[in-house]
Design a protein around this motif. Structure first.
Motif, PDB file in Angstrom:
ATOM      1  N   PRO A 120       0.888  -1.228  -0.114  1.00 30.41           N
ATOM      2  CA  PRO A 120      -0.046  -0.052  -0.079  1.00 30.41           C
ATOM      3  C   PRO A 120       0.846   1.213  -0.023  1.00 30.41           C
ATOM      4  O   PRO A 120       0.551   2.095  -0.761  1.00 30.41           O
ATOM      5  N   GLU A 121       1.961   1.332   0.817  1.00 33.52           N
ATOM      6  CA  GLU A 121       2.841   2.606   0.774  1.00 33.52           C
ATOM      7  C   GLU A 121       3.651   2.579  -0.515  1.00 33.52           C
ATOM      8  O   GLU A 121       3.554   3.681  -0.922  1.00 33.52           O
ATOM      9  N   TRP A 122       3.960   1.400  -1.070  1.00 31.82           N
ATOM     10  CA  TRP A 122       4.591   1.705  -2.405  1.00 31.82           C
ATOM     11  C   TRP A 122       3.715   2.035  -3.352  1.00 31.82           C
ATOM     12  O   TRP A 122       4.095   2.714  -4.334  1.00 31.82           O
ATOM     13  N   LEU A 123       2.437   1.839  -3.632  1.00 33.18           N
ATOM     14  CA  LEU A 123       1.542   2.317  -4.556  1.00 33.18           C
ATOM     15  C   LEU A 123       1.144   3.747  -4.222  1.00 33.18           C
ATOM     16  O   LEU A 123       1.273   4.484  -5.284  1.00 33.18           O
ATOM     17  N   GLU A 124       1.288   4.328  -3.023  1.00 31.64           N
ATOM     18  CA  GLU A 124       1.145   5.524  -2.711  1.00 31.64           C
ATOM     19  C   GLU A 124       2.242   6.483  -3.546  1.00 31.64           C
ATOM     20  O   GLU A 124       2.159   7.425  -4.113  1.00 31.64           O
ATOM     21  N   ARG A 125       3.446   6.043  -3.436  1.00 32.31           N
ATOM     22  CA  ARG A 125       4.779   6.535  -4.042  1.00 32.31           C
ATOM     23  C   ARG A 125       5.012   6.126  -5.405  1.00 32.31           C
ATOM     24  O   ARG A 125       5.969   6.555  -5.787  1.00 32.31           O
ATOM     25  N   TYR A 166       0.396  -5.491  -9.982  1.00 34.33           N
ATOM     26  CA  TYR A 166       0.850  -4.036  -9.517  1.00 34.33           C
ATOM     27  C   TYR A 166       2.007  -3.493 -10.381  1.00 34.33           C
ATOM     28  O   TYR A 166       2.398  -2.330 -10.022  1.00 34.33           O
ATOM     29  N   ARG A 169       1.715  -0.092 -11.482  1.00 35.53           N
ATOM     30  CA  ARG A 169       1.738   0.937 -10.678  1.00 35.53           C
ATOM     31  C   ARG A 169       3.052   1.083  -9.934  1.00 35.53           C
ATOM     32  O   ARG A 169       3.150   1.862  -8.774  1.00 35.53           O
TER      33      ARG A 169
END
Length: 260
Positions: A120-125, A166, A169
């Motif tokens: 989830p954090e990796w997707l945000e950045r 993913y 992304r």
């Protein structure tokens, strides 16, 4: 891919492939958290490479959470996760329920639990890398050990799912799939050592080198033994012939008194 300043966690890094990965990454400029259940080994590796040791379980939900929290606290975040810890436990159909549970917990669910916390954090950045140390057994099979074979297949399958889901992304997923590697696991393989070393057992540092080369092009399958690619292709297109070949190897083992 330059790793200077990258924040990296390597599980099972006190020995073998994990130690080699941690050592190579630190030498290339990464900030490395060394995780292992073996406190003395993890501390020794961390001291040797200028890393940071986090002792503990990398498989259970509580253990993975504690490791991620500790690594984030020390590093300020996590850029690359090397899900390297693994076990080989249980033989043949007599492998116990406890053997199956342990193999699936460490070799598969540890990856799932880590990904839940990291992705989830990796997707945000829009960036992150998840590297699974699987095995050629996860592409082919492992005679004598259904627990290892099945759990490593599942590890590769989960990595494939992560990549398919993913990659657009910014999340890069890779699976390292060596054959025999000169580690404690090979030393403890007993009569199966010859089979595991069929195409020459290599040093952990050679696995780390193959992984280092693969960081440059983001390839999914990292094959320290290149011949595995041919076996994998034959398994897919000539399945019955491939299974007959594996059964021939099984019969050779039984002729030496090794039964499943």
């Amino acid at each position: 891919m330059p790793v200077v300043g990258q924040r990296v966690v390597v599980t099972g890094a006190g020995h073998g492939i994990g130690r080699a990965l941690a050592t190579r990454l630190a030498a290339e400029g990464a900030q490395v958290v060394v995780n292992d259940l073996d406190a003395a080994a993890a501390t020794r590796v961390a001291d040797d490479i200028g890393g940071h040791a986090v002792i503990g379980d990398a498989a259970s939900e509580a253990g993975v959470t504690a490791l991620v929290d500790a690594a984030r606290h020390h590093l300020g975040g996590i850029d690359i996760w090397f899900a390297n810890a693994g076990i080989d436990r249980g033989e043949g159909l007599q492998a116990s329920e406890a053997d199956w549970a342990a193999a699936l917990d460490v070799n598969v669910l540890a990856h799932v639990r880590a990904a839940r916390l990291l992705v989830p954090e990796w997707l945000e950045r829009g960036a992150g890398r998840f590297v699974v140390t699987a095995s050629a057994a996860g592409l082919l099979t492992m005679l004598g050990s259904p627990t290892y074979s099945v759990s490593k297949h599942a590890a590769v399958a989960f990595a494939e799912w992560l990549s398919a889901t993913y990659r657009h992304r910014g999340v890069v997923v890779q699976a390292i799939c060596p054959q025999g590697v000169r580690t404690r696991m090979l030393d403890n393989a007993g009569p199966l050592q010859e089979l595991l070393s069929h195409d020459t057992a290599i040093a952990p540092e050679e696995v780390a080198e193959a992984m280092w080369q693969a960081l440059a092009d983001d390839r999914f399958l990292v094959l320290p033994h290149p011949e595995v690619a041919g076996y994998y292709a034959n398994r897919a297109v000539q399945t019955d012939r491939w299974l007959a070949g594996m059964n021939k190897l099984q019969r050779r083992l039984e002729a030496k008194g090794i039964t499943a």
